[in-house]
Design a protein around this motif. Sequence first.
Motif, PDB file in Angstrom:
ATOM      1  N   VAL A   1      49.779  60.726  36.726  1.00 22.54           N
ATOM      2  CA  VAL A   1      50.781  59.976  35.953  1.00 22.54           C
ATOM      3  C   VAL A   1      50.781  58.524  36.433  1.00 22.54           C
ATOM      4  CG1 VAL A   1      52.289  61.890  35.344  1.00 22.54           C
ATOM      5  CG2 VAL A   1      52.573  60.760  37.550  1.00 22.54           C
ATOM      6  N   ALA A   2      51.011  57.604  35.505  1.00 24.61           N
ATOM      7  CA  ALA A   2      51.036  56.179  35.850  1.00 24.61           C
ATOM      8  C   ALA A   2      52.265  55.879  36.702  1.00 24.61           C
ATOM      9  CB  ALA A   2      51.043  55.329  34.589  1.00 24.61           C
ATOM     10  N   SER A   3      52.055  55.156  37.808  1.00 23.69           N
ATOM     11  CA  SER A   3      53.144  54.875  38.742  1.00 23.69           C
ATOM     12  C   SER A   3      54.051  53.741  38.281  1.00 23.69           C
ATOM     13  CB  SER A   3      52.572  54.521  40.114  1.00 23.69           C
ATOM     14  OG  SER A   3      51.987  53.223  40.101  1.00 23.69           O
ATOM     15  N   GLY A   4      53.561  52.914  37.347  1.00 23.66           N
ATOM     16  CA  GLY A   4      54.294  51.719  36.935  1.00 23.66           C
ATOM     17  C   GLY A   4      53.746  50.454  37.552  1.00 23.66           C
ATOM     18  N   ASP A   5      52.949  50.597  38.629  1.00 18.23           N
ATOM     19  CA  ASP A   5      52.257  49.453  39.222  1.00 18.23           C
ATOM     20  C   ASP A   5      50.821  49.408  38.719  1.00 18.23           C
ATOM     21  OD1 ASP A   5      54.333  48.438  40.722  1.00 18.23           O
ATOM     22  OD2 ASP A   5      53.823  49.587  42.518  1.00 18.23           O
ATOM     23  N   SER A   6      50.175  48.284  38.940  1.00 18.29           N
ATOM     24  CA  SER A   6      48.756  48.142  38.618  1.00 18.29           C
ATOM     25  C   SER A   6      48.065  47.404  39.746  1.00 18.29           C
ATOM     26  CB  SER A   6      48.556  47.364  37.308  1.00 18.29           C
ATOM     27  OG  SER A   6      48.949  48.126  36.191  1.00 18.29           O
ATOM     28  N   TYR A   7      46.754  47.474  39.743  1.00 16.65           N
ATOM     29  CA  TYR A   7      45.948  46.656  40.652  1.00 16.65           C
ATOM     30  C   TYR A   7      45.469  45.429  39.886  1.00 16.65           C
ATOM     31  CZ  TYR A   7      46.006  50.191  44.267  1.00 16.65           C
ATOM     32  OH  TYR A   7      46.424  51.060  45.239  1.00 16.65           O
ATOM     33  N   PHE A   8      45.549  44.282  40.565  1.00 17.96           N
ATOM     34  CA  PHE A   8      45.222  43.005  39.940  1.00 17.96           C
ATOM     35  C   PHE A   8      44.186  42.262  40.771  1.00 17.96           C
ATOM     36  CE2 PHE A   8      49.370  44.070  38.345  1.00 17.96           C
ATOM     37  CZ  PHE A   8      49.434  43.538  37.065  1.00 17.96           C
ATOM     38  N   ALA A   9      43.349  41.493  40.083  1.00 16.81           N
ATOM     39  CA  ALA A   9      42.530  40.486  40.748  1.00 16.81           C
ATOM     40  C   ALA A   9      43.365  39.213  40.790  1.00 16.81           C
ATOM     41  CB  ALA A   9      41.237  40.251  39.991  1.00 16.81           C
ATOM     42  N   VAL A  10      43.682  38.753  42.004  1.00 19.67           N
ATOM     43  CA  VAL A  10      44.581  37.616  42.189  1.00 19.67           C
ATOM     44  C   VAL A  10      43.823  36.523  42.936  1.00 19.67           C
ATOM     45  CG1 VAL A  10      46.876  36.923  42.960  1.00 19.67           C
ATOM     46  CG2 VAL A  10      46.417  39.342  42.482  1.00 19.67           C
ATOM     47  N   TYR A  11      43.893  35.293  42.428  1.00 18.59           N
ATOM     48  CA  TYR A  11      43.157  34.207  43.078  1.00 18.59           C
ATOM     49  C   TYR A  11      43.984  32.930  43.038  1.00 18.59           C
ATOM     50  CZ  TYR A  11      41.718  33.851  38.142  1.00 18.59           C
ATOM     51  OH  TYR A  11      41.700  33.805  36.770  1.00 18.59           O
ATOM     52  N   PRO A  12      43.834  32.075  44.054  1.00 23.88           N
ATOM     53  CA  PRO A  12      44.665  30.867  44.143  1.00 23.88           C
ATOM     54  C   PRO A  12      44.487  29.961  42.938  1.00 23.88           C
ATOM     55  CG  PRO A  12      43.513  31.283  46.219  1.00 23.88           C
ATOM     56  CD  PRO A  12      42.920  32.210  45.210  1.00 23.88           C
ATOM     57  N   GLU A  13      45.582  29.399  42.484  1.00 21.83           N
ATOM     58  CA  GLU A  13      45.542  28.464  41.366  1.00 21.83           C
ATOM     59  C   GLU A  13      44.603  27.294  41.671  1.00 21.83           C
ATOM     60  OE1 GLU A  13      46.156  27.348  37.716  1.00 21.83           O
ATOM     61  OE2 GLU A  13      47.584  28.864  38.419  1.00 21.83           O
ATOM     62  N   ARG A  14      44.602  26.855  42.934  1.00 22.46           N
ATOM     63  CA  ARG A  14      43.777  25.692  43.307  1.00 22.46           C
ATOM     64  C   ARG A  14      42.282  26.002  43.270  1.00 22.46           C
ATOM     65  NH1 ARG A  14      42.908  26.923  48.890  1.00 22.46           N
ATOM     66  NH2 ARG A  14      44.423  28.491  49.566  1.00 22.46           N
ATOM     67  N   LYS A  15      41.915  27.304  43.192  1.00 22.60           N
ATOM     68  CA  LYS A  15      40.505  27.685  43.151  1.00 22.60           C
ATOM     69  C   LYS A  15      40.114  28.287  41.801  1.00 22.60           C
ATOM     70  CE  LYS A  15      39.973  28.703  48.111  1.00 22.60           C
ATOM     71  NZ  LYS A  15      39.413  29.680  49.087  1.00 22.60           N
ATOM     72  N   ALA A  16      40.988  28.198  40.829  1.00 21.22           N
ATOM     73  CA  ALA A  16      40.828  28.958  39.589  1.00 21.22           C
ATOM     74  C   ALA A  16      39.551  28.631  38.821  1.00 21.22           C
ATOM     75  CB  ALA A  16      42.038  28.744  38.689  1.00 21.22           C
ATOM     76  N   HIS A  17      39.017  27.437  39.005  1.00 19.75           N
ATOM     77  CA  HIS A  17      37.852  27.042  38.207  1.00 19.75           C
ATOM     78  C   HIS A  17      36.533  27.150  38.980  1.00 19.75           C
ATOM     79  CE1 HIS A  17      40.576  25.754  35.091  1.00 19.75           C
ATOM     80  NE2 HIS A  17      41.226  24.980  35.951  1.00 19.75           N
ATOM     81  N   GLN A  18      36.567  27.718  40.175  1.00 14.33           N
ATOM     82  CA  GLN A  18      35.327  27.870  40.942  1.00 14.33           C
ATOM     83  C   GLN A  18      34.465  28.954  40.305  1.00 14.33           C
ATOM     84  OE1 GLN A  18      35.953  28.317  45.151  1.00 14.33           O
ATOM     85  NE2 GLN A  18      37.257  26.500  45.296  1.00 14.33           N
ATOM     86  N   SER A  19      33.185  28.653  40.154  1.00 15.63           N
ATOM     87  CA  SER A  19      32.290  29.528  39.384  1.00 15.63           C
ATOM     88  C   SER A  19      32.138  30.910  40.009  1.00 15.63           C
ATOM     89  CB  SER A  19      30.918  28.865  39.233  1.00 15.63           C
ATOM     90  OG  SER A  19      30.349  28.595  40.506  1.00 15.63           O
ATOM     91  N   ASN A  20      32.064  30.989  41.352  1.00 14.43           N
ATOM     92  CA  ASN A  20      31.888  32.291  41.992  1.00 14.43           C
ATOM     93  C   ASN A  20      33.117  33.180  41.813  1.00 14.43           C
ATOM     94  OD1 ASN A  20      29.352  31.580  42.808  1.00 14.43           O
ATOM     95  ND2 ASN A  20      29.854  31.317  44.968  1.00 14.43           N
ATOM     96  N   ILE A  21      34.292  32.578  41.789  1.00 17.68           N
ATOM     97  CA  ILE A  21      35.513  33.352  41.583  1.00 17.68           C
ATOM     98  C   ILE A  21      35.556  33.878  40.149  1.00 17.68           C
ATOM     99  CG2 ILE A  21      38.032  33.171  41.433  1.00 17.68           C
ATOM    100  CD1 ILE A  21      37.919  31.266  43.808  1.00 17.68           C
TER     101      ILE A  21
END
Length: 318
Positions: free
Chosen positions: A272-292
């Motif tokens: 059953v779904a717990s209500g939480d999810s797993y997310f990929a989270v990355y710093p706003e200051r690095k958002a446009h880096q190609s490897n990320i």
Amino acid sequence: MMIFLHWIPAMRRYLPSLSALHAFEAAARYMNFTKAADDLGLTQSGISRQIKNLEDFLGVTLFHRSGPRLVLTEVGATYYRNLALALDRLHEISIDAVRGRTLDATLMIGTHPVLGARWLPARLGSFISANPDIPLEVLVANADTDFETTRLDMAILRGGGSWLHARAVELFPEYLAVVASPDLIPPDQPQAPGAFWHYPMLQNSGRSTLWLHWLQLIGHSYTGTIQGNRFANNNMLINAAIHGLGIAVVPTCFIETELEQGLLHLPFAPPVASGDSYFAVYPERKAHQSNIILMRDWLLRQTHDLRHGGPKNEKSRL
């Protein structure tokens, strides 16, 4: 015409001692002098003395007390954020000197330790094969990671999808199930959900409400107490269940291999779904880096079926 050149000595840098900076950074990170002392191998009085020296050097107050709580002043909070970034940069250039390459070339991924031990390694091979020139470093990360100061490029975290100073994309919802060893409950003897109390119940000290949460999710009314042997984390809990010590509520993403191999099964109810999810989270200051962006998009492909069909509909690992 004669030109006279005068040598002007470089101005001495206005820097406090590195020991004082380490003491302050640890105290601000933990908001506790005792924990900072344990981290740095010092005494609590040693931490206090170093911070007093730093405050005297700067001529400002960095902490104040609010009852038993330690609180950063406005100046202290700003100084901590900037100092954490500076110390991370000093760490990086020191590692660069040892490795012979810059940490900028390394993709630093943080994750929950059990997810990093059980779920992520089964999939990382395809990313490594497709991107052999991108070295990876996998570290432990917590849900309270500060994305304004962290040196992580990305973290895979469980939560509701909102982190300060960061962007988050959902990878897959968390599903919970009660698992048992076939030695404890034979797979050909399915159980009614309400029959769980007939068996020893194992508990996760880190998520102590999981049993009650699972009962709520399946709509089962239970007024008794939840008792049983407790284990510090999911790795311990899963191994205890495999060895037949009892039944346990665990996220199904941690037990894919055990379910496939028949070491554990689900005798009471589907996940059953717990209500939480797993997310990929990355710093706003690095958002446009190609490897990320590359890692984010790869993770989204990896988890497409989990995101859209649930734990039983994962058909491939792209």
